[in-house]
Each structure stands twice: as C-alpha cells, then as structure tokens.
Design an enzyme around this catalytic site. Sequence first.
Site, PDB file in Angstrom:
ATOM      1  N   CYS A 275      38.241  13.627  19.807  1.00  0.00           N
ATOM      2  CA  CYS A 275      39.410  14.387  19.367  1.00  0.00           C
ATOM      3  C   CYS A 275      40.404  13.532  18.586  1.00  0.00           C
ATOM      4  CB  CYS A 275      40.094  15.040  20.565  1.00  0.00           C
ATOM      5  SG  CYS A 275      40.424  13.911  21.938  1.00  0.00           S
TER       6      CYS A 275
ATOM      7  N   HIS B  42      47.719  15.855  20.623  1.00  0.00           N
ATOM      8  CA  HIS B  42      47.642  14.407  20.487  1.00  0.00           C
ATOM      9  C   HIS B  42      48.530  13.941  19.333  1.00  0.00           C
ATOM     10  CE1 HIS B  42      44.680  14.343  23.472  1.00  0.00           C
ATOM     11  NE2 HIS B  42      43.620  13.934  22.817  1.00  0.00           N
TER      12      HIS B  42
END
Length: 347
Positions: free
Chosen positions: A136, A250
């Site tokens: 990711c 994130h």
Amino acid sequence: MAYRSEGYRVAVVGATGNVGREMLSILSERNFPIKEIVALASARSAGREVSFGEDQVLKVQNLDTFDFSGFDIALSSAGAKISAAFAPRAAEAGCVVIDNTSQFRMDPDVPLVVPEVNPQAIAGYKKRHIIANPNCSTIQMMVALKPLHDAFTIRRVVVSTYQSVSGGGKEAMDELFNQTKGIFVNQPYTDFQEIFTKQIAFNVIPHIDVFMDDGATKEEWKMAVETRKILDPDIKVHANCARVPVFCGHSEYINIETERPMTDAAAREALRAAPGVVVVDHRANEGYVTPVECAGEDAVYVSRIRKDPTVENGLSFWCVADNLRKGAALNTVQIAEVLARDYLDQA
C-alpha cells in the site's frame, strides 16, 4: 479494445476482510462488467453474507473447496500463506489471480503493477496467470513519483511514512479504538495489546513488519525493492516506516534527487497533469491534504511541494492516500479493468 459484452466471472477472495469488502464495493461503483460474482473466504467464514452493490447480498463460500474452473479473474486479499496455497490452483484452472498480498510481488515471472505507472507489465500475466498488487505505501508513492521520473529522472528517494492502523487489518483498528477508550477510563493499554509491539494510542511506533539483518524492517525493504521493480531498477530508495494512531489513510514525506534540474513550479505542473494525482498545494493554513480528508477518495493527494536546497536537483513533498482504496482494493480493480479490456480476449 473493449470489454467482453457478456461480462466476466469474478471471484473475490478474502471477501469478509476490510480490503475484500472494499473490492466488492469498488467493483460495483465502477460498473465492472460482471457475469457472475462469488465471495470466498475461509471455512469459518463460509455462510456469512457480504454486500455487493446497493441491493445484492452474496453468501460467502469456502475457498478451500471452491472450483475456479470457468472463472476469469480472482481478486485476492486473504494473506500471503493463503495466496501461496490457492493462487496456483486457481491459475491452473485458467483463472487470472490479482493478488494483494506479499506472496508473489518479487517473483520474476509475476508482474507487479500500478496501472497509472506500468500498465504494460500486465501482459506478463501469461507466465503464471498471477498479477501482484504492490504494498500500500509503495502504490501511492509510485503514482506520485511516475510523472516526476518521466520529466526529470529520479536517482534517489528518501521516504518517511506515517501509516494508519488499517494497514494491519480490522484487529489493528480495534486495538487503537480500545486503547484510546481505555486511556480515558484509566485502564492499562496492555489490556488491549495483541497486534502492536507498543502502545499505539497517542503514540508513534517506528516499526512495521519484522526486522531484517541490516536493521531495516521488511516494510522498508518492500518499498525499496518494489519501487525498483515497478519504476526503474536504478533508483536508490531509503525508507523509514512508522505506524501512527490514525484509523485510515497513509501519509508520506518524500524527498527526491533527480538527474535533470527542476523547479518546484515545474514539478507541480508535472504532478497536476498526471493520472491519479490531485495537487492541493497552497502555502497557507489548510493548504494541504491530511489522511482524514482523503478517506474514501480514489486519488493520491500531493501537497507541500518545495525545493530541497541541500542537494543538487532536490525536491520534497507530502503525499496522502486512502490505503484501503488506492493502496489496495482500487488498485486491484484497476488492474482487473486493464486485464479484461486489453488482454483476456485478445489472441
């Protein structure tokens, strides 16, 4: 090239997890042409129900006994060990597996793909009938680095990540929630500690995945080796990865050194023109994007673009994305779209 008119038979593996549910949602949102869809998970989850679209409910089937014959694509996010066991079996049955785990990423016969960056690599699926979805944190960095690499040729990257707990799954999110709640009622965080090595509520943990011999964690190693496989084998990458008490999204501070000179204005222009990137970069209060604001969004957001005067041809910027969407489920579905449209029915 176009989609098959009658649609495709699709399996979603790990359908009861965070990413699996997101895959089902995005397949529906983006109107992926589906002839038949099945939800698969472990035997203990068989019989549970998951939603697909606004009005369809799928009963989860047992992955261990499922026959992939006749299925075109399997989107998988069920863990590396599970992928190692089922993916070759599904591939042998003629189903192309798009795998969201770490199991096949560095296999030289398995393409590692971010559609905005290296869609041409999908053609290599025929070797194993498996395509790997990157980590990711790597995905959002690749989307942001691609236009800069094309314009200025990146030679070195130093990235510091601030990764949300959703990257560790539902249990990690529960741990943050329970620790946070416990602190307000004077209950020790150790009463709610199973996933993280230290307290995650109101804290930052500079440790994601296992430690390696050189002192890096495996998460940091992944970002380096995956960048070289996806973007350019000559790029040097140094990553520093931390877990922060954020539920979803994130964040990354990225510093690059390039071969060709650039201005921050030229970098901003290249990023604004890139697919999958949204630039929000105002040198004022609120002139940047935070993980809270990118939750549920498809784009990679770039802010705080500025020259690094300490090195020749240096640039720093801030980058955020929803790790469950672009960092996992959306990227997987985008790979499936290119695969189905451009490759599956081509001679």
